[in-house]
Motif scaffolding. Structure first.
Motif, PDB file in Angstrom:
ATOM      1  N   PHE A   2       1.154   8.273   9.437  1.00  0.00           N
ATOM      2  CA  PHE A   2      -0.208   8.553   8.593  1.00  0.00           C
ATOM      3  C   PHE A   2      -0.590   7.605   9.833  1.00  0.00           C
ATOM      4  N   TRP A  36       0.559  -1.102   0.106  1.00  0.00           N
ATOM      5  CA  TRP A  36       0.257  -0.279   0.031  1.00  0.00           C
ATOM      6  C   TRP A  36       0.888   1.212  -0.222  1.00  0.00           C
ATOM      7  N   ASN A  44      -3.956   7.368  12.088  1.00  0.00           N
ATOM      8  CA  ASN A  44      -5.076   6.871  12.392  1.00  0.00           C
ATOM      9  C   ASN A  44      -5.112   5.507  13.453  1.00  0.00           C
ATOM     10  N   VAL A  79      -5.877   3.501   1.621  1.00  0.00           N
ATOM     11  CA  VAL A  79      -6.460   4.163   2.895  1.00  0.00           C
ATOM     12  C   VAL A  79      -7.541   4.051   3.125  1.00  0.00           C
ATOM     13  N   THR A 126       0.643   5.466   0.994  1.00  0.00           N
ATOM     14  CA  THR A 126      -0.877   6.722   2.208  1.00  0.00           C
ATOM     15  C   THR A 126      -0.763   7.059   0.770  1.00  0.00           C
TER      16      THR A 126
END
Length: 233
Positions: A171, A129, A175, A137, A131
């Motif tokens: 990030f 993945w 989160n 996300v 950001t």
């Protein structure tokens, strides 16, 4: 999200060079495999022609028979030792189900490291993945939920593709994610698992064999159910 977006938002020459190296690496692998296959076909044709000239129709009949198995179906070409049904992995080629997952050790955002092979004995989900990847996300909460629901019964490795350490750490902290996140700024791990798009997710069983491969993502709840099924939990 297509691979070309990997590099669109990158501003450093270092990142672009890494992307170019990855593309060149894959191109060379594919070209090499194609040339090898063509050469093998040519060699087989030459051998068959020589055998016919020397042995006549009897040799031709024998050759035809050796291409059949006991049931009369065409005999598959010989392959490398697959040991318990595990397909041999060739570096640079796309991962397929049945392949023994390429091992790797990656640096986590807290400075420690994680090694895939050390997680054998339980199913592991590996997610590639970034950001800046919207679908990546969007599905991230699914991994946190999997970790909360199944704990040590499964392994989770989220491999970030190309972002710098500071960006990834910010990030993750913002989160509140607690599952293992690996830094792969130079794409060294990503090159072991080639793909044209992210998110890219691979599930490995307790013996280290790839059992599930998928690209793209929907909402976190949907992906949670899909990954839960793929993990067999």
């Amino acid at each position: 999200m297509r691979r070309e977006h990997f590099y669109r938002n990158k501003k450093t020459v270092k990142r672009s060079a890494a992307g170019a190296a990855l593309a060149l690496f894959l191109a060379l692998q594919i070209t090499g495999c194609s040339q090898t296959a063509d050469q093998n076909k040519a060699d087989r044709k030459t051998e068959q022609a020589q055998g016919t000239e020397k042995e006549g129709l009897g040799a031709e009949k024998s050759s035809a028979e050796t291409e059949k198995n006991g049931t009369g179906t065409e005999k598959p070409e010989a392959s490398a030792d697959q040991g318990d049904g595990v397909i041999e992995f060739k570096p640079g080629m796309p991962i397929k189900e049945g392949v023994q997952a390429p091992d790797f050790t990656g640096e986590l955002i807290d400075g420690t490291s994680i090694t895939l092979s050390e997680l054998q004995g339980k199913p592991v989900i590996i997610n590639f993945w970034a950001t800046w990847c919207g679908p990546c996300v969007k599905e991230m909460p699914a991994f946190e939920r999997l970790k909360d629901d199944f704990g040590d019964k499964i392994g989770i490795i989220a491999v970030n593709c190309g972002d710098d350490a500071g960006t990834v750490k910010d990030f993750v902290e913002e989160n509140g994610y607690t599952f293992p996140v690996v830094l792969d700024e130079e794409y060294s791990i990503s090159m072991l698992y080639p793909t044209n798009s992210i998110p890219y997710t691979v599930v490995v069983d307790a013996e280290g064999k790839v059992t599930h491969i998928s690209t793209g993502a929907l909402d976190a709840d949907t992906m949670y159910e899909r990954y839960k099924e793929a993990l067999g939990v």
